[in-house]
Write a protein that holds these residues in place. Structure first.
Motif, PDB file in Angstrom:
ATOM      1  N   UNK A 148       0.861  -1.196   0.000  1.00 21.66           N
ATOM      2  CA  UNK A 148       0.000   0.000   0.000  1.00 21.66           C
ATOM      3  C   UNK A 148       0.889   1.235   0.000  1.00 21.66           C
ATOM      4  N   UNK A 149       0.646   2.149  -0.957  1.00 18.27           N
ATOM      5  CA  UNK A 149       1.418   3.405  -0.997  1.00 18.27           C
ATOM      6  C   UNK A 149       0.624   4.495  -0.281  1.00 18.27           C
ATOM      7  N   UNK A 150       1.343   5.283   0.506  1.00 23.71           N
ATOM      8  CA  UNK A 150       0.680   6.386   1.214  1.00 23.71           C
ATOM      9  C   UNK A 150       1.405   7.674   0.880  1.00 23.71           C
ATOM     10  N   UNK A 151       0.825   8.792   1.334  1.00 25.86           N
ATOM     11  CA  UNK A 151       1.426  10.095   1.051  1.00 25.86           C
ATOM     12  C   UNK A 151       2.835  10.194   1.638  1.00 25.86           C
ATOM     13  N   UNK A 152       3.683  10.974   0.963  1.00 30.59           N
ATOM     14  CA  UNK A 152       5.051  11.136   1.437  1.00 30.59           C
ATOM     15  C   UNK A 152       6.002  10.128   0.823  1.00 30.59           C
ATOM     16  N   UNK A 153       5.522   9.309  -0.095  1.00 27.09           N
ATOM     17  CA  UNK A 153       6.392   8.368  -0.777  1.00 27.09           C
ATOM     18  C   UNK A 153       6.660   7.091  -0.008  1.00 27.09           C
ATOM     19  N   UNK A 154       5.977   6.889   1.114  1.00 23.55           N
ATOM     20  CA  UNK A 154       6.207   5.683   1.907  1.00 23.55           C
ATOM     21  C   UNK A 154       5.336   4.542   1.396  1.00 23.55           C
ATOM     22  N   UNK A 155       5.906   3.332   1.474  1.00 26.83           N
ATOM     23  CA  UNK A 155       5.166   2.137   1.083  1.00 26.83           C
ATOM     24  C   UNK A 155       5.006   1.233   2.294  1.00 26.83           C
ATOM     25  N   UNK A 156       3.782   0.821   2.549  1.00 21.08           N
ATOM     26  CA  UNK A 156       3.500  -0.091   3.650  1.00 21.08           C
ATOM     27  C   UNK A 156       3.240  -1.486   3.099  1.00 21.08           C
ATOM     28  N   UNK A 157       3.652  -2.501   3.882  1.00 22.44           N
ATOM     29  CA  UNK A 157       3.368  -3.889   3.532  1.00 22.44           C
ATOM     30  C   UNK A 157       2.637  -4.503   4.717  1.00 22.44           C
ATOM     31  N   UNK A 158       1.409  -4.952   4.474  1.00 21.56           N
ATOM     32  CA  UNK A 158       0.567  -5.433   5.568  1.00 21.56           C
ATOM     33  C   UNK A 158       0.151  -6.880   5.336  1.00 21.56           C
ATOM     34  N   UNK A 186       2.542  -4.741  10.145  1.00 18.39           N
ATOM     35  CA  UNK A 186       2.854  -3.677   9.185  1.00 18.39           C
ATOM     36  C   UNK A 186       4.367  -3.536   9.070  1.00 18.39           C
ATOM     37  N   UNK A 187       4.882  -3.494   7.833  1.00 22.61           N
ATOM     38  CA  UNK A 187       6.306  -3.261   7.568  1.00 22.61           C
ATOM     39  C   UNK A 187       6.417  -2.004   6.710  1.00 22.61           C
ATOM     40  N   UNK A 188       7.485  -1.215   6.953  1.00 24.05           N
ATOM     41  CA  UNK A 188       7.637   0.065   6.268  1.00 24.05           C
ATOM     42  C   UNK A 188       8.780   0.011   5.263  1.00 24.05           C
ATOM     43  N   UNK A 189       8.470   0.384   3.993  1.00 24.15           N
ATOM     44  CA  UNK A 189       9.495   0.515   2.947  1.00 24.15           C
ATOM     45  C   UNK A 189      10.412  -0.705   2.863  1.00 24.15           C
ATOM     46  N   UNK A 225       7.751  -9.250   0.960  1.00 18.26           N
ATOM     47  CA  UNK A 225       6.759 -10.043   0.221  1.00 18.26           C
ATOM     48  C   UNK A 225       7.277 -11.447  -0.085  1.00 18.26           C
ATOM     49  N   UNK A 226       8.583 -11.565  -0.259  1.00 15.98           N
ATOM     50  CA  UNK A 226       9.171 -12.872  -0.571  1.00 15.98           C
ATOM     51  C   UNK A 226       9.656 -13.616   0.662  1.00 15.98           C
ATOM     52  N   UNK A 227       9.871 -12.880   1.753  1.00 13.06           N
ATOM     53  CA  UNK A 227      10.399 -13.508   2.965  1.00 13.06           C
ATOM     54  C   UNK A 227       9.311 -14.193   3.792  1.00 13.06           C
ATOM     55  N   UNK A 228       8.103 -13.595   3.816  1.00 11.00           N
ATOM     56  CA  UNK A 228       6.989 -14.183   4.569  1.00 11.00           C
ATOM     57  C   UNK A 228       6.083 -14.949   3.596  1.00 11.00           C
ATOM     58  N   UNK A 229       5.951 -16.260   3.797  1.00  8.88           N
ATOM     59  CA  UNK A 229       5.184 -17.094   2.871  1.00  8.88           C
ATOM     60  C   UNK A 229       3.886 -17.549   3.509  1.00  8.88           C
ATOM     61  N   UNK A 230       2.798 -17.390   2.775  1.00 13.49           N
ATOM     62  CA  UNK A 230       1.476 -17.778   3.280  1.00 13.49           C
ATOM     63  C   UNK A 230       1.455 -19.251   3.645  1.00 13.49           C
ATOM     64  N   UNK A 231       0.810 -19.562   4.769  1.00 13.06           N
ATOM     65  CA  UNK A 231       0.660 -20.939   5.211  1.00 13.06           C
ATOM     66  C   UNK A 231       1.818 -21.452   6.046  1.00 13.06           C
ATOM     67  N   UNK A 232       2.899 -20.663   6.173  1.00 15.92           N
ATOM     68  CA  UNK A 232       4.046 -21.122   6.960  1.00 15.92           C
ATOM     69  C   UNK A 232       4.053 -20.470   8.344  1.00 15.92           C
ATOM     70  N   UNK A 233       4.630 -21.208   9.311  1.00 16.72           N
ATOM     71  CA  UNK A 233       4.616 -20.774  10.701  1.00 16.72           C
ATOM     72  C   UNK A 233       5.958 -20.116  11.068  1.00 16.72           C
ATOM     73  N   UNK A 234       5.856 -18.990  11.793  1.00 13.02           N
ATOM     74  CA  UNK A 234       7.040 -18.237  12.195  1.00 13.02           C
ATOM     75  C   UNK A 234       6.933 -17.850  13.673  1.00 13.02           C
ATOM     76  N   UNK A 235       8.074 -17.453  14.239  1.00 10.34           N
ATOM     77  CA  UNK A 235       8.092 -16.772  15.539  1.00 10.34           C
ATOM     78  C   UNK A 235       8.294 -15.297  15.238  1.00 10.34           C
ATOM     79  N   UNK A 236       7.359 -14.461  15.667  1.00  5.88           N
ATOM     80  CA  UNK A 236       7.446 -13.013  15.458  1.00  5.88           C
ATOM     81  C   UNK A 236       7.825 -12.345  16.781  1.00  5.88           C
ATOM     82  N   UNK A 237       8.776 -11.397  16.712  1.00  5.38           N
ATOM     83  CA  UNK A 237       9.262 -10.748  17.927  1.00  5.38           C
ATOM     84  C   UNK A 237       9.178  -9.234  17.750  1.00  5.38           C
ATOM     85  N   UNK A 238       8.377  -8.576  18.584  1.00  6.05           N
ATOM     86  CA  UNK A 238       8.223  -7.130  18.482  1.00  6.05           C
ATOM     87  C   UNK A 238       7.280  -6.601  19.542  1.00  6.05           C
TER      88      UNK A 238
END
Length: 679
Positions: free
Chosen positions: A72-82, A95-98, A103-116
Motif C-alpha cells: 500500500x502506498x501512502x502520502x510522502x512516498x512511503x510504502x507499507x506492507x501489511x 505492518x512493515x515500512x518501505x 513479500x518474498x520472505x513471509x510465505x502464506x501458510x508457513x509458521x514463524x516466531x514473530x518478535x516485536x
C-alpha cells in the motif's frame, strides 16, 4: 596466524568497508570479535499465543501467515506492507515500512516466531516491523549486540557465526584444566559458542560464569604480578624516622587515622622494599598532611619527592600547603605547563643537582626534561584521574622509587583491596577537628528564589557560595539545552537578580590562565558567587565559601555530588549544600535522599555502587585499569573473590607464569595490560 592476529576484514562477509564499522566498536581482529559479547538477549524459547501477548510489551508470538504481505502506498512516498497472522484462535495484524523484500520472505501458510512490540486498538492487536524466524529453526535465545550506524546486531551475529567456524578443533584454553575442574568452569570453546548462541538459559549462565571468572582472574594475575615486582629490593631505604619532628612543625594535632597512615607508610619506606600504597580518604580527611609527612622524611633522609596533581589549580594548592608545612630548610618547587621558561630552567637545574627536595606539578612532571638527582618518593593525587601507565612514567624518573597514590573517591574497603590489587591500602576514616558538618537539602525549582535569597543573606555577612550547572552554554550537543542549566546564562541572569553581588563564572573551555585568575579572585574574596561546571570538583580550598547550590542535581552521580559538597564546610562557619532537581524517577529521588541523609563518603560509595554500578569508580578512562568486557564488579563479587584467591595461589607456585601449562595465561595477561596502556 592466531585469531587475535587475523584482521576483521579477512573474515567472510566483512570486507574493508564493513571492517571500518567494526573498528568503530573496537573490533579489529577475528579474536576480538569472539570476545565482543552480546549486550543483551531476546528469549524466544517460550513464544506466547496472540491472546497472551500484552499491549505495550515486547513479545515473541508463534503464528502462521494467512496471506502474502500486500503493498500500500501512502502520502510522502512511503510504502507499507501489511499482512495478517493467526495462531488458530486469534489474529495479529503486521505492518512493515518501505521493505519490498518482505513479500518474498513471509510465505502464506508457513509458521514463524514473530518478535516485536504489541499495540492494541479496540478491535485488534498489531505489531510494526517485527523480527521473525521460521518456527522450525528459530533460536531459543537470540543475542543482541552493541551496534553502530550501518552495522546491525543481525550483521554482527552473522559475522560471529563465521568467526566461530574458524575456531580450531583443539582450541588452546588459557585456564588450566585443574583450575577449571576446581571452580566448575566449562572449556573456552564451549563458553564462546554458548555466550553468543546459547541453546538454553542454563547454557548462557554456564558460559557467563566461565568468561567472568577468566576475565577477573587474568586481571588479578596482572595486578598481583605488578605488586610482586614492587616487592624487589630497594636501594632507597629510609634509615631514620623524622615523623615526630614533622608533627612538631604542624599547627594542629594529626588525627589517629593520619598517624596510622603515616606509620604504615613509614614501615614500607624503612623495609628495604619499594612502597606501593593507596591512601584513600573522604573529602577533607587530611591526605595532604600524610603526604607532607612522607616528603619531609624523604628530604631528611637525603632523598627527593615528586607530587603530581591532575589540574594546575590543585597543584598550586598542594604547593602552597606543602611549602608551609615543610619548614624553611626544605626546598619545595612548583612546575606546570604555565611556569615561565626562565623559572622552569632554574627549577630543572636545581632539581638535577639535588637543590630541590620536593617538586609539585601537573603532567608537566612527565616531561623528558625533568630529571631528578635522587628521586625516592612519587605521589599522585586523585588516583582515579591517572592511568597506571602515567604512574609508571613518573616512577621511571627514579630507580624503582616508593609510590603513594591518594584518592578522595571513597570505595568500600573489600572492593578497593581487590581492584587496586597492585597497591597496599591505608584508609583515613576520621575528619580533622574543626571540620563543619554540612547540612544538605533537596528542593525543586519552585524554591530556587528562596534558595538564592538564602545565599544573598550569607553574602551580606561577607561569606561566599558556589552554584554548579551541568552545561557551559545553552547549545547542547543536540542543539537544545532542555531544562538543563548553563553556566553562562545562569551567571548573566544572576547578575540581574542579585545586582550587588560580585559574580564570576568558571568552565572547562576557559584557558588555564583564565581559570586560575577566576579562582584566585574567588579565593581572595573578591567574588561573592562562583557559577561553575564541575571543574571545581577538585580545586583550591576556600574556607569562606559556605553555600554549595547544585542545579540539575539528578544529572550527577552520588560520588560526584559528594565531591562537590566537599568544596564547602572548610572553615568555621556552618555550611549548606542545596540540591535543585525536578526529577521524579525513583533512582534520582533515592540518590538525592541519600545525600541529605548522610555525609559519610564510604556509605555514599556503597549506595552509588548499588544504584549506578562501578562505572563512577572503575571506568577505564578514570583509573587506567583495563576495560571489563563481561564482568561486573558489583554483580560478580563472589567471582572476584574466587579469582583473586586463585591468582594468589597460582603466583605462589609460578610467580612469572613461566610453566608451559600457564603460557596461555601469560599471553592473556600481556594482551589485557597492553590494551590498557593503549599500545
Amino acid at each position: 596466524m592466531s585469531l587475535y592476529g587475523k584482521p576483521i576484514q579477512d573474515l567472510k562477509g566483512v570486507g574493508e568497508k564493513r571492517a571500518r564499522l567494526f573498528q568503530k566498536l573496537g573490533v579489529f581482529s577475528v579474536g576480538a570479535l569472539l570476545r565482543f559479547y552480546p549486550r543483551a538477549y531476546e528469549d524466544l524459547s517460550r513464544p506466547l499465543s496472540i491472546r497472551e501477548a500484552c499491549p505495550g510489551e515486547v513479545s515473541a508470538v508463534r503464528a502462521t501467515v494467512l496471506q502474502r504481505p500486500a503493498e500500500t502506498r501512502i502520502r510522502g512516498g512511503m510504502t507499507l506492507y501489511k499482512c495478517t497472522i493467526t495462531d488458530g484462535e486469534s489474529d495479529l495484524f503486521l505492518t512493515f515500512f518501505n521493505n519490498p523484500y518482505i513479500k518474498n520472505l513471509l510465505k502464506a501458510g508457513e509458521e514463524y516466531i514473530f518478535y516485536g512490540k504489541v499495540t492494541a486498538s479496540f478491535l485488534k492487536k498489531e505489531m510494526a516491523s517485527p523480527e521473525f524466524f521460521p518456527a522450525a529453526d528459530c533460536p531459543a535465545i537470540r543475542p543482541v549486540y552493541r551496534q553502530t550506524e550501518g552495522l546491525s546486531s543481525r550483521l554482527i551475529q552473522n559475522a560471529v557465526k563465521n568467526a566461530l567456524l574458524l575456531l580450531p578443533s583443539e582450541i588452546k584454553d588459557p585456564l588450566p584444566e585443574p583450575l577449571r575442574t576446581r571452580y566448575g568452569l566449562c572449556s573456552l570453546r564451549t563458553a564462546l559458542e554458548e555466550i553468543h548462541f546459547p541453546p538454553s538459559q542454563g547454557a548462557l549462565l554456564r558460559a557467563r560464569k566461565r568468561l567472568v571468572f577468566e576475565e577477573l582472574f587474568v586481571l588479578q594475575l596482572g595486578l598481583l604480578k605488578m605488586k610482586g615486582r614492587a616487592r624487589c629490593e630497594s636501594s632507597l631505604r629510609f634509615t631514620q624516622n623524622f615523623t615526630p619532628d614533622f608533627y612538631r612543625l604542624l599547627p594542629f594535632q594529626p588525627t589517629g587515622a593520619q598517624q596510622r597512615a603515616v606509620g604504615e607508610a613509614m614501615m614500607d619506606l624503612q623495609s628495604g622494599r619499594p612502597m606501593n600504597r593507596l591512601v584513600q580518604g573522604d573529602v577533607g580527611s587530611g591526605k595532604t598532611a600524610v603526604a607532607a609527612a612522607l616528603c619531609y622524611n624523604a628530604a631528611c633522609n637525603g632523598f627527593q619527592s615528586a607530587l603530581m596533581a591532575p589540574t594546575e589549580l590543585l597543584a598550586r594548592q598542594h604547593y602552597q600547603t606543602l611549602a608551609s608545612m615543610m619548614g624553611a630548610d626544605i626546598q619545595v618547587a612548583l612546575l606546570t605547563s604555565s611556569t615561565p621558561a626562565a623559572e622552569k630552567k632554574e627549577i630543572l637545574q636545581a632539581l638535577a643537582q639535588g637543590g630541590i627536595s620536593l617538586l609539585v606539578g601537573t603532567h608537566a612532571l612527565l616531561s623528558e626534561q625533568v630529571a631528578f638527582h635522587r628521586l625516592a618518593l612519587v605521589i599522585t593525587d586523585e588516583q582515579h584521574r591517572f592511568g597506571v601507565e602515567q604512574r609508571a612514567a613518573l616512577a621511571a624518573k627514579g630507580d624503582n622509587p616508593h609510590l603513594l597514590v591518594m584518592s578522595a573517591t571513597p570505595i568500600p574497603r573489600t572492593l578497593a583491596l581487590m581492584i587496586y590489587g597492585d597497591l597496599d591500602l591505608s584508609i583515613l576514616d576520621e575528619l580533622p577537628p574543626g571540620r563543619q558538618k554540612i547540612e544538605t537539602y533537596a528542593i525543586t525549582s519552585e524554591k530556587r528564589l528562596r534558595a538564592l535569597g538564602y545565599l544573598q543573606k550569607h553574602i551580606d555577612r561577607g561569606l561566599q557560595g558556589y552554584i554548579i550547572c551541568p552545561m557551559i552554554d545553552n547549545a547542547g550537543e543536540d542543539g537544545a539545552a532542555g531544562d538543563r542549566k548553563s553556566v553562562l546564562d545562569y551567571a548573566q541572569r544572576l547578575r540581574k537578580l542579585m545586582p550587588t553581588a560580585r559574580i564570576g563564572h568558571l568552565h572547562g573551555r576557559m584557558k588555564p590562565k583564565e581559570k586560575d585568575a577566576v579562582m584566585d579572585e574567588f579565593a581572595a574574596g573578591r567574588l561573592d558567587v562562583l557559577v561553575s561546571t564541575t571543574v571545581v570538583e577538585v580545586g583550591v580550598d576556600v574556607p569562606n565559601a559556605v553555600i554549595m547550590m547544585i542545579e540539575n542535581a539528578e544529572r550527577y552521580g552520588l560520588s560526584q555530588l559528594h565531591q562537590l559538597r566537599g568544596r564547602v564546610g572548610r572553615g568555621t562557619e556552618k555550611s549548606t549544600c542545596i540540591l535543585v532537581s525536578d526529577a521524579q524517577n525513583q533512582e534520582a529521588v533515592t540518590r538525592l535522599q541519600t545525600m541529605c541523609r548522610t555525609s559519610n563518603g564510604f556509605e555514599i560509595a556503597d549506595e552509588d555502587l548499588k544504584l549506578r554500578g562501578p562505572g563512577d569508580f572503575f571506568g577505564s578512562r578514570q583509573h587506567g585499569l583495563p576495560e571489563l568486557k563481561i564482568a561486573n564488579m558489583m554483580e560478580n563479587m563472589e567471582a572476584l573473590k574466587q579469582a583473586q584467591q586463585a591468582a594468589q595461589e597460582l603466583l605462589r607456585t609460578d610467580p612469572g607464569l613461566e610453566e608451559k601449562a600457564h603460557a596461555g595465561l601469560r599471553a592473556e595477561v600481556a594482551r589485557l595490560f597492553t590494551a590498557m596502556n593503549g599500545n
